[in-house]
Design a protein around this motif. Structure first.
Motif, mmCIF file in Angstrom:
data_model
loop_
_atom_site.group_PDB
_atom_site.id
_atom_site.type_symbol
_atom_site.label_atom_id
_atom_site.label_comp_id
_atom_site.label_asym_id
_atom_site.label_seq_id
_atom_site.Cartn_x
_atom_site.Cartn_y
_atom_site.Cartn_z
ATOM 1 N N THR A 1 -1.259 5.697 11.505
ATOM 2 C CA THR A 1 -1.718 6.405 10.302
ATOM 3 C C THR A 1 -1.221 5.646 9.082
ATOM 4 O OG1 THR A 1 -1.722 8.555 11.396
ATOM 5 C CG2 THR A 1 -1.629 8.543 8.997
ATOM 6 N N VAL A 2 -2.153 5.299 8.170
ATOM 7 C CA VAL A 2 -1.813 4.493 7.004
ATOM 8 C C VAL A 2 -2.335 5.202 5.753
ATOM 9 C CG1 VAL A 2 -1.923 2.228 5.932
ATOM 10 C CG2 VAL A 2 -2.084 2.432 8.415
ATOM 11 N N PRO A 3 -1.495 5.439 4.733
ATOM 12 C CA PRO A 3 -1.995 5.990 3.468
ATOM 13 C C PRO A 3 -2.836 4.952 2.728
ATOM 14 C CG PRO A 3 0.390 6.277 3.676
ATOM 15 C CD PRO A 3 -0.021 5.314 4.744
ATOM 16 N N LEU A 4 -3.893 5.429 2.087
ATOM 17 C CA LEU A 4 -4.724 4.586 1.221
ATOM 18 C C LEU A 4 -4.201 4.741 -0.200
ATOM 19 C CD1 LEU A 4 -8.275 5.384 2.659
ATOM 20 C CD2 LEU A 4 -7.064 3.214 2.834
ATOM 21 N N GLN A 5 -3.588 3.679 -0.737
ATOM 22 C CA GLN A 5 -2.964 3.740 -2.048
ATOM 23 C C GLN A 5 -3.475 2.602 -2.916
ATOM 24 O OE1 GLN A 5 1.439 5.032 -1.838
ATOM 25 N NE2 GLN A 5 1.159 3.803 0.010
#
Length: 927
Positions: A490-494
């Protein structure tokens, strides 16, 4: 093969001497003439066999060509005879006096000498004149005169000339039969002319020696050429027979197909001369690799440099595709003496394990490169999310889901973590248990909440043993594990430090579990996608603002009027909002102005400029200016706008120059349309029968150029005609030029009887592109004429005493129209306007009443001065006339014509007074 003593192919195939040893290359026997003749005639030589085969083929070809030439010559002879006969027959049939002679009592006496003379002059064997039923009037053989000719001549009797090959008595001939016509185009006789078949054959016989001579010459030349080719082949094969050549081919075939080591031969010019099967397999060579330059074969940079350099190496390991090859190279000298290179290749499978990690890194770099190319191709948030999901499947993950915050989807700046919506989902199969696109995703579950809190990727390498994943949703966890999903990142989109959403990478049983190396790659992929999503979000916001601004500036509903029936279409470009606009403006006197314009460019600036220009046109139209004058004022306005523009970011002013406009005024009383344009496309006019024309308008520059006058053109339109105004986005795009688009528009409009709404549907169906690159504005107006019975006009002498007479006649006309209740108000307004015109104006003075949706009173005179309202004092005897006109009228004003002006007033039907009288013009003008 490498390292053994090398022998050239020349040495390998060279005949041995008497002692059995090969003769040196520099020494060659010089056989005598007898020995050379025996070698040439020996059928055991491959060169001799080739020569015999070529000779047989050449003889057959020459014979076939000779036969074809003879047949062609025969055909040409008959064709020439037919043409000559037809020319002679037509010349005699159409000659002066032929038709008259046929009507004489004795046609034979008149025509027989002329026919014989004409036959000798034309070079034909006979010219005969016949009656319409085939009886001879003249003939080279006098005993045949009076007999009926053989053959079918009915076509000529019917008026058709023809040629044929006649077989019968008295002679077989190629003849032509031509009718003789009198002054009333009636067939009065026939003329036949021809050449006997025997004489045609004489022409062919004279050509036969030339044809046969040409064939013999061609045979000699071809045989000589074959002999030269065979001699060259004998030199190249050194006189070897078929058995020796077969044995040499078997050795060559063994090297190509049996040796389990790759062999390449590269010429001195860098082209591939030979590659055996093993080399083709190891290097994945294309089927057409022979004779192609080595750099074009896609072998990889290492082996390509090695083969092109020509240097000698032993067991050098190079990477080619997915193989590590040990390469040996040695120089060689193939036929022709050009230095080349022979290389042997061996697959080193024991080194593949060492190159595994390098291969993975290479694949990751390739995938990142593809992601940079494939993600962010459009400025659409949802499509960018789908591109991110698609690029990672299946080479990195089996399933990818992308969740974005609701404000991001709307184009707004996210202010915190709120509801997320699944925006994209891609996978190797469609029967997955993951939530579908469009569902709201909970962000308070692990590991999503942990990844968002830390701002970094979170790895769950083994989901069945995870203590946190799926604890908030046991049923979803059970379905995912039962399906076979085993690993998650799971990777945050920033972007710019702001969280836009999440991306989840999933792997199933068929793929290895994610590890730490995969985590860093997933973060890099998500970071690139986040930048593209943020750019698309900001574009979405700006696009929505521009669309809102543009829609607020365009007309929402068209005004009611009696002159035209109007329908319209407006479609903004997908790439960005542009500056196209349209308008329908009612004018006094049952006239309507139609406007279409286009501002070059897209975005907020184009939309705002469009609004300024549309407002200016609305204001200028209230002055009731002619189209050319209105465009001149609009051009001055654009020049002032350009001068007032502040410098942009790079010091350049953003100018409006390039805006176009078309302004047309239609008068329903006379059915006349006055059109002027500023660099805009001419309208299309469709008459009631469906004929489409694009009228030629005077050439005018776009708005903002300055220094050029605008001209107008008057068009008379029949009732029921359609006037079609449009912008260039309708007829021009990247797939077609403007001429092609105008042709499609013409075809779509060429349907009589269509209503304006049906016309819009037909045009948009035929011309609307799949993805419009420019705004499209379409305005269709069908003309109507005011009933002549509802218009009345009087010429008034320059005498105040005529006011009462005109008022009385106007009252009677109102009574005829059933408007008795409007007679008082109309009389007051008419009296005031006409009295002022007679006192202060000049001839000619006219009064016109128009009855439609409203009642219009018009008074015209030859003066150019305009009235104005004034406040009358209590002691003043006058000065209250225009005040009464303004109070009794719904609208009133002045428009200038040539010569003079027209003062008009619109009255509400029924004699009612308007609640708020409207002054249409500047109140400070004086008479």
């Amino acid at each position: 093969m490498i390292g053994r003593p090398r022998r050239s192919w020349r040495t390998a195939v060279m005949p041995s001497g008497p002692s059995g040893r090969p003769r040196p290359p520099g020494r060659r026997e010089r056989p005598g003439r007898r020995r050379r003749l025996q070698s040439l005639l020996s059928v055991h030589s491959l060169a001799t066999q080739v020569f015999l085969l070529q000779a047989v083929v050449i003889i057959l070809l020459v014979v076939a060509a000779a036969v074809a030439l003879v047949l062609q010559a025969r055909y040409d002879s008959y064709e020439d005879a037919g043409n000559r006969s037809l020319a002679a027959a037509e010349a005699f049939a159409y000659g002066p006096g032929t038709a008259a002679a046929l009507k004489s009592p004795d046609p034979t006496a008149i025509l027989q000498p002329a026919a014989d003379k004409a036959a000798r002059g034309a070079g034909v064997d006979f010219i005969s004149v016949l009656s319409t039923d085939g009886v001879r009037y003249t003939d080279p053989e006098p005993q045949l005169i009076g007999d009926r000719v053989e053959g079918d001549i009915s076509r000529a009797a019917a008026g058709e000339a023809f040629t044929e090959t006649f077989e019968g008595e008295p002679h077989e001939a190629v003849r032509a039969v031509v009718p003789v016509l009198d002054g009333s185009r009636r067939v009065v006789g026939l003329v036949t002319a021809g050449i006997q078949v025997a004489n045609v054959g004489e022409l062919l016989d004279r050509q036969m020696p030339v044809l046969l001579g040409s064939a013999a010459g061609a045979l000699v030349l071809a045989t000589g050429g074959a002999a030269l080719v065979s001699r060259r082949l004998r030199r190249q094969t050194h006189g070897l027979g078929p058995a020796e050549m077969t044995r040499m081919y078997e050795h060559h075939d063994a090297v190509l197909h049996a040796v389990r080591e790759g062999v390449l031969i590269v010429g001195g010019d860098g082209r591939l001369l030979l590659a055996n099967d093993e080399a083709r397999r190891l290097l994945d060579l294309p089927a057409d690799a022979d004779r192609r330059p080595v750099p074009e074969l896609g072998l990889g940079p290492g082996i390509t440099r090695l083969l092109v350099s020509g240097r000698e190496v032993s067991d050098e390991v190079v990477l080619s595709g997915d193989r590590l090859l040990a390469v040996n190279t040695r120089p060689t000298a193939p036929y022709g003496g050009v230095t080349g290179l022979v290389a042997s290749l061996r697959d080193t499978t024991e080194l593949r394990a060492l190159s595994g990690r390098a291969e993975v890194a290479r694949e990751r770099l390739t995938l990142l490169y593809e992601a940079g190319v494939r993600i962010g191709t459009t400025l659409d948030v949802r499509r960018t999310a789908r591109e991110l999901a698609a690029v990672a499947v299946p080479r990195f993950a089996d399933f990818v889901t992308v969740e974005l915050l609701d404000p991001v989807l709307r184009g707004d700046e996210p202010t915190g973590l709120g509801a997320m919506r699944r925006t994209a989902l891609s996978g190797i199969r469609d029967d997955h248990p993951l939530q579908p696109v469009g569902d709201t995703i909970r962000i308070n579950i692990s590991p999503m909440s942990t990844a968002l809190a830390n701002g970094r990727a979170l790895l769950e390498p083994d989901l069945p043993t995870s203590a946190t994943w799926g604890s908030e949703d046991p049923e979803g966890r059970r379905q995912a594990l039962a399906y076979g999903i085993r690993s998650l990142i799971t990777v945050p989109l920033q972007a710019r430090g702001v969280v836009l959403g999440l991306v989840n990478y999933w792997r199933s049983d068929d793929a290895p579990r994610f590890d730490e190396d995969d985590t860093s790659f997933a973060e890099e992929l998500a970071a690139r996608a986040a930048v593209a999503i943020d750019n698309a979000r900001r574009y979405t916001r700006e696009h929505a603002m521009a669309v809102t601004l543009q829609r607020s500036l365009l007309p929402r509903e068209l005004p009611e009027q009696d002159a035209l029936r109007v329908a319209w279409r407006y479609l903004p470009a997908q790439a960005g909002v542009g500056g196209d606009w349209f308008d329908v403006i009612p004018l006094p006197g049952f006239r309507v102005a139609l406007v279409v314009g286009d501002v070059v460019g897209h975005g907020m600036h184009a939309a705002a400029t469009m609004g300024r220009l549309r407002t200016a046109v609305l204001n200028f139209s209230s002055l009731d200016l002619p189209p050319a004058d209105l465009l001149a004022r609009l051009d001055d306005l654009v020049l002032r706008i350009d001068a007032d523009q502040p410098p942009g970011a790079e010091g350049e002013r953003v100018q409006v120059t390039g805006a176009t406009c078309l302004y047309a005024i239609y008068d329903s009383v006379g059915g006349r349309c006055t059109v002027a344009h500023a660099g805009h496309l001419a309208p299309a006019i469709v008459d009631p029968e469906g004929e489409v024309v694009f009228p030629e308008l005077p050439v005018s520059p776009p708005l903002g150029v300055g220094g050029h006058p605008f001209e107008e053109r008057e068009l008379d339109l029949a009732e029921g005609s359609r006037l079609v105004l449009f912008t260039d986005g309708l007829v021009e795009d990247r797939q077609r030029d403007i001429d092609e688009g105008l042709g499609f528009l013409r075809d779509a409009l060429a349907q009589p009887g269509l209503t304006p709404e049906e016309t819009c549907v037909a045009v948009m169906s035929a011309l609307l592109p799949d993805q419009p690159g420019d705004d499209i504005a379409l305005l269709v107006a069908r003309t109507q004429l005011l009933d002549r019975a509802r218009a009345a006009q009087w010429d008034v002498p320059l005498d105040v005493s005529a006011v009462s007479r005109v008022r009385a006649e106007a009252g009677r006309k109102l009574a005829d129209w059933g408007l008795e209740e409007s007679a008082f108000v109309t009389g007051v307004v008419l009296s005031e306007l006409l009295t002022n015109a007679l006192r202060y104006g000049t001839e000619p003075v006219r009064v016109r009443l128009l009855y439609g949706r409203t009642l219009v009173v018009e008074v015209s005179d030859g003066s150019s001065t305009s009235p104005h309202l004034q406040r009358a004092a209590a002691t003043d005897e006058g000065g209250r006339g225009l005040f009464l006109v303004a109070q009794f009228s719904q609208r009133w004003g002045t428009r200038y014509v040539s010569p003079g002006k027209i003062i008009w007033a619109e009255l509400v039907l029924g004699g009612e007074l308007p609640e708020e009288p409207v002054m249409a013009f500047d109140e400070e003008l004086a008479w």
